[in-house]
Every structure is written in structure tokens, then in C-alpha cells.
Design a protein around this motif. Structure first.
Motif, PDB file in Angstrom:
ATOM      1  N   VAL A  78       0.879 -11.706 -11.956  1.00 26.19           N
ATOM      2  CA  VAL A  78      -0.307 -10.781 -12.147  1.00 26.19           C
ATOM      3  C   VAL A  78      -0.483  -9.681 -11.092  1.00 26.19           C
ATOM      4  CG1 VAL A  78      -2.893 -11.042 -11.838  1.00 26.19           C
ATOM      5  CG2 VAL A  78      -1.308 -13.014 -12.870  1.00 26.19           C
ATOM      6  N   ARG A  79      -0.620  -8.557 -11.593  1.00 30.95           N
ATOM      7  CA  ARG A  79      -0.764  -7.247 -10.761  1.00 30.95           C
ATOM      8  C   ARG A  79      -1.880  -6.597 -10.562  1.00 30.95           C
ATOM      9  NH1 ARG A  79       4.634  -4.075 -12.637  1.00 30.95           N
ATOM     10  NH2 ARG A  79       3.436  -4.118 -14.460  1.00 30.95           N
ATOM     11  N   TRP A  80      -2.595  -6.554  -9.462  1.00 38.30           N
ATOM     12  CA  TRP A  80      -3.759  -5.915  -9.264  1.00 38.30           C
ATOM     13  C   TRP A  80      -3.568  -4.610  -8.595  1.00 38.30           C
ATOM     14  CZ3 TRP A  80      -3.620 -11.033  -8.262  1.00 38.30           C
ATOM     15  CH2 TRP A  80      -4.736 -11.786  -8.864  1.00 38.30           C
ATOM     16  N   ARG A  81      -3.934  -3.551  -9.316  1.00 36.84           N
ATOM     17  CA  ARG A  81      -3.738  -2.127  -8.647  1.00 36.84           C
ATOM     18  C   ARG A  81      -5.088  -1.299  -8.463  1.00 36.84           C
ATOM     19  NH1 ARG A  81       0.845  -0.393 -12.873  1.00 36.84           N
ATOM     20  NH2 ARG A  81       2.466  -1.593 -11.816  1.00 36.84           N
ATOM     21  N   LYS A  82      -5.254  -0.897  -7.173  1.00 37.13           N
ATOM     22  CA  LYS A  82      -6.562  -0.142  -6.994  1.00 37.13           C
ATOM     23  C   LYS A  82      -6.118   1.075  -6.626  1.00 37.13           C
ATOM     24  CE  LYS A  82     -10.796   0.337  -5.394  1.00 37.13           C
ATOM     25  NZ  LYS A  82     -12.135  -0.156  -5.649  1.00 37.13           N
ATOM     26  N   ASP A  83      -6.394   2.193  -7.392  1.00 40.47           N
ATOM     27  CA  ASP A  83      -5.944   3.524  -6.856  1.00 40.47           C
ATOM     28  C   ASP A  83      -7.138   4.221  -6.088  1.00 40.47           C
ATOM     29  OD1 ASP A  83      -6.077   6.443  -7.293  1.00 40.47           O
ATOM     30  OD2 ASP A  83      -4.708   6.081  -9.111  1.00 40.47           O
ATOM     31  N   PHE A  84      -6.710   4.552  -5.073  1.00 33.73           N
ATOM     32  CA  PHE A  84      -7.709   5.082  -3.853  1.00 33.73           C
ATOM     33  C   PHE A  84      -8.452   6.522  -4.367  1.00 33.73           C
ATOM     34  CE2 PHE A  84      -4.831   2.362  -1.208  1.00 33.73           C
ATOM     35  CZ  PHE A  84      -5.756   1.392  -0.974  1.00 33.73           C
TER      36      PHE A  84
ATOM     37  N   ARG B 264       0.934  -1.190   0.236  1.00 34.09           N
ATOM     38  CA  ARG B 264       0.029   0.099  -0.030  1.00 34.09           C
ATOM     39  C   ARG B 264       0.927   1.255  -0.157  1.00 34.09           C
ATOM     40  NH1 ARG B 264      -5.519   0.133   2.890  1.00 34.09           N
ATOM     41  NH2 ARG B 264      -5.504   2.452   2.783  1.00 34.09           N
ATOM     42  N   ALA B 265       0.934   1.768  -1.209  1.00 30.06           N
ATOM     43  CA  ALA B 265       1.628   3.087  -1.073  1.00 30.06           C
ATOM     44  C   ALA B 265       1.288   4.018  -2.398  1.00 30.06           C
ATOM     45  CB  ALA B 265       3.205   2.846  -1.421  1.00 30.06           C
ATOM     46  N   HIS B 266       1.717   5.146  -2.402  1.00 30.76           N
ATOM     47  CA  HIS B 266       1.270   6.001  -3.490  1.00 30.76           C
ATOM     48  C   HIS B 266      -0.170   6.136  -3.852  1.00 30.76           C
ATOM     49  CE1 HIS B 266       5.747   6.358  -4.211  1.00 30.76           C
ATOM     50  NE2 HIS B 266       5.703   4.856  -4.289  1.00 30.76           N
ATOM     51  N   HIS B 267      -0.894   6.202  -2.971  1.00 33.92           N
ATOM     52  CA  HIS B 267      -2.300   6.215  -3.044  1.00 33.92           C
ATOM     53  C   HIS B 267      -2.970   4.897  -3.768  1.00 33.92           C
ATOM     54  CE1 HIS B 267      -2.030  10.210  -1.194  1.00 33.92           C
ATOM     55  NE2 HIS B 267      -1.358  10.665  -2.092  1.00 33.92           N
ATOM     56  N   ARG B 268      -2.417   3.843  -3.558  1.00 33.17           N
ATOM     57  CA  ARG B 268      -2.888   2.556  -4.253  1.00 33.17           C
ATOM     58  C   ARG B 268      -2.535   1.412  -3.335  1.00 33.17           C
ATOM     59  NH1 ARG B 268       1.189   3.371  -9.100  1.00 33.17           N
ATOM     60  NH2 ARG B 268       2.828   2.270  -8.242  1.00 33.17           N
ATOM     61  N   LEU B 269      -3.328   0.508  -3.618  1.00 38.80           N
ATOM     62  CA  LEU B 269      -3.077  -0.899  -3.087  1.00 38.80           C
ATOM     63  C   LEU B 269      -2.666  -1.794  -4.353  1.00 38.80           C
ATOM     64  CD1 LEU B 269      -3.289  -3.105  -1.012  1.00 38.80           C
ATOM     65  CD2 LEU B 269      -5.688  -3.546  -1.924  1.00 38.80           C
ATOM     66  N   GLU B 270      -1.566  -2.394  -4.172  1.00 39.47           N
ATOM     67  CA  GLU B 270      -1.245  -3.337  -5.314  1.00 39.47           C
ATOM     68  C   GLU B 270      -0.931  -4.725  -4.723  1.00 39.47           C
ATOM     69  OE1 GLU B 270       2.349  -3.197  -8.482  1.00 39.47           O
ATOM     70  OE2 GLU B 270       2.119  -1.385  -7.353  1.00 39.47           O
ATOM     71  N   ILE B 271      -1.164  -5.571  -5.467  1.00 39.27           N
ATOM     72  CA  ILE B 271      -1.297  -6.999  -5.136  1.00 39.27           C
ATOM     73  C   ILE B 271      -0.523  -7.736  -6.336  1.00 39.27           C
ATOM     74  CG2 ILE B 271      -2.472  -9.075  -4.626  1.00 39.27           C
ATOM     75  CD1 ILE B 271      -4.818  -7.673  -3.439  1.00 39.27           C
ATOM     76  N   ARG B 272       0.602  -8.425  -6.003  1.00 41.77           N
ATOM     77  CA  ARG B 272       1.332  -9.096  -7.032  1.00 41.77           C
ATOM     78  C   ARG B 272       1.389 -10.576  -6.704  1.00 41.77           C
ATOM     79  NH1 ARG B 272       3.421  -4.581  -5.942  1.00 41.77           N
ATOM     80  NH2 ARG B 272       4.552  -5.212  -4.233  1.00 41.77           N
ATOM     81  N   ARG B 273       1.258 -11.354  -7.585  1.00 44.04           N
ATOM     82  CA  ARG B 273       1.122 -12.748  -7.323  1.00 44.04           C
ATOM     83  C   ARG B 273       2.024 -13.480  -8.561  1.00 44.04           C
ATOM     84  NH1 ARG B 273      -4.393 -15.452  -6.165  1.00 44.04           N
ATOM     85  NH2 ARG B 273      -3.306 -17.204  -7.033  1.00 44.04           N
TER      86      ARG B 273
ATOM     87  N   LEU C 249      -9.378   0.109 -10.880  1.00 42.93           N
ATOM     88  CA  LEU C 249      -8.809  -1.275 -10.808  1.00 42.93           C
ATOM     89  C   LEU C 249      -8.261  -1.794 -12.142  1.00 42.93           C
ATOM     90  CD1 LEU C 249      -8.260  -3.580  -8.883  1.00 42.93           C
ATOM     91  CD2 LEU C 249     -10.202  -4.604  -9.836  1.00 42.93           C
ATOM     92  N   THR C 250      -6.870  -1.699 -12.063  1.00 42.20           N
ATOM     93  CA  THR C 250      -6.308  -2.535 -13.216  1.00 42.20           C
ATOM     94  C   THR C 250      -5.621  -3.768 -12.819  1.00 42.20           C
ATOM     95  OG1 THR C 250      -4.319  -1.202 -12.839  1.00 42.20           O
ATOM     96  CG2 THR C 250      -5.756  -0.086 -14.110  1.00 42.20           C
ATOM     97  N   ILE C 251      -5.664  -4.823 -13.704  1.00 43.68           N
ATOM     98  CA  ILE C 251      -5.332  -6.024 -13.836  1.00 43.68           C
ATOM     99  C   ILE C 251      -4.274  -6.415 -14.776  1.00 43.68           C
ATOM    100  CG2 ILE C 251      -5.473  -8.430 -13.638  1.00 43.68           C
ATOM    101  CD1 ILE C 251      -8.417  -7.669 -12.302  1.00 43.68           C
ATOM    102  N   GLU C 252      -2.933  -6.533 -14.597  1.00 46.03           N
ATOM    103  CA  GLU C 252      -2.066  -6.881 -15.642  1.00 46.03           C
ATOM    104  C   GLU C 252      -1.459  -8.211 -15.482  1.00 46.03           C
ATOM    105  OE1 GLU C 252       1.942  -4.374 -17.436  1.00 46.03           O
ATOM    106  OE2 GLU C 252       1.295  -4.053 -14.962  1.00 46.03           O
TER     107      GLU C 252
END
Length: 183
Positions: free
Chosen positions: A72-78, A42-51, A83-86
Motif C-alpha cells: 500500500v502506497r500513500w503519496r502526498k504531493d506538496f 520525502r523526495a521530489h516534492h512529495r511524501l511517500e509511505i509504503r507498507r 493524496l493518492t493511495i494505491e
């Protein structure tokens, strides 16, 4: 993207510009492959999950490739709620068991940091994507010259490369002084 480990190329991103290899790796049974690493920041006003998932294979028509990786990266901009999934696919010459999932994830993230520092400057400051140089070895030579300029300014303690270039344009001796060629 290449990551060095014991002075040899270890991991390379597989993109759509290699359609055969990209399709073979993308079509691997990723849903059935166990998760090797999971990271949540959790940084830069976003949540990022990497698998990260890795799979070994016997033959994939690429020199020295022993494993395929999926990130796989999930990014949620607060601020925007977006929400972006890459999904990224990579191959590595490391034999299975040589590196753990967390080690591979750290190497990949470390390389992205380098990519961002160098390529972002080359794209934004030098407008490399807009270059009209496309023939023979000239694009690689120009990229090397841009890398040299960036490296010299960073070694000189400059963090804003655009400002350093403007300053050097006003007095070309500054670049030579930074290289140690004048006194």
C-alpha cells in the motif's frame, strides 16, 4: 513484473487482467495480517509511505506461488496537496522466512526502478501502447527490438534515448559502431 533471485522468477504482480487470482488475493484478510515492512520517504516534492504485508498459503491455483504480498502506497504531493493511495498485490515463489520484509520491499522497489527506466522509454519514446501490431509473436518481437535499441544506446553512454534515436536516424552507421560491427 518479475524479480529475479538466484536466477528464478520470484515475485509477480497480480493485476485485474487475471480476475480470479486478483480477487482471491484481494479478498485475503489483509486487515488481520501483521505489517512486515514500513517505509517513509520525502523526495521530489512529495511524501511517500509504503507498507508491505506478506501471507503464506497452501494453495492459490498459481504455479510455485507460496506467498501473497500487499503493498500500500500513500503519496502526498506538496505542490498540489493531492493524496493518492494505491494497493498492489503480488505473489512470490519464495517460501516463508526466505526473505525479510525489508528485503522484499527493496527487491520490489528495485524492480519498479527498472520498469520505469525501460517501460517509460518504450511507452513515451517508441509509443508502444499505440502500436498496431497485435497478432501472434510480433508484439513480443517488436518489444525485444525496442529493448535492444534502448540497451545499445544506454551502453553507448546515451541517457536521452529519443535524442539518440534521432541521431542514429541521421546516420545508421552509428548504431553499427555502437554494436562494434564497424570500425
Amino acid at each position: 513484473m518479475a524479480i529475479s533471485y538466484a536466477s528464478r522468477e520470484v515475485t509477480r504482480a497480480v493485476k485485474a487482467n487475471h480476475p480470479g487470482l486478483f480477487d482471491r488475493i484481494r479478498r485475503l484478510p489483509w486487515r488481520e495480517i501483521t505489517l512486515d515492512h514500513h517505509d517513509r520517504t520525502r523526495a521530489h516534492h512529495r511524501l511517500e509511505i509504503r507498507r508491505l504485508k506478506t501471507v503464506a498459503f497452501a494453495h492459490l491455483d498459481y504455479p510455485d506461488a507460496h506467498q501473497a504480498l500487499q503493498v500500500v502506497r500513500w503519496r502526498k504531493d506538496f505542490t498540489s496537496g493531492k493524496l493518492t493511495i494505491e494497493r498492489l498485490y503480488l505473489i512470490t515463489s519464495l517460501p516463508p522466512g526466505t526473505a525479510t520484509g525489508p528485503q522484499l520491499a527493496a527487491w520490489i522497489r528495485g524492480h519498479w526502478k527498472i520498469e520505469n527506466l525501460l517501460h517509460h522509454v518504450r511507452d513515451r519514446t517508441f509509443h508502444e501502447d499505440d502500436s498496431k501490431i497485435h497478432v501472434g509473436r510480433l508484439p513480443r518481437i517488436m518489444a525485444g527490438l525496442r529493448n535492444l535499441a534502448i540497451s545499445v544506446h544506454r551502453q553507448d553512454g546515451r541517457t536521452n534515448i529519443a535524442a539518440a534515436l534521432r541521431c542514429t536516424a541521421r546516420d545508421c552507421r552509428r548504431f553499427l559502431t555502437a554494436l562494434g560491427l564497424t570500425g
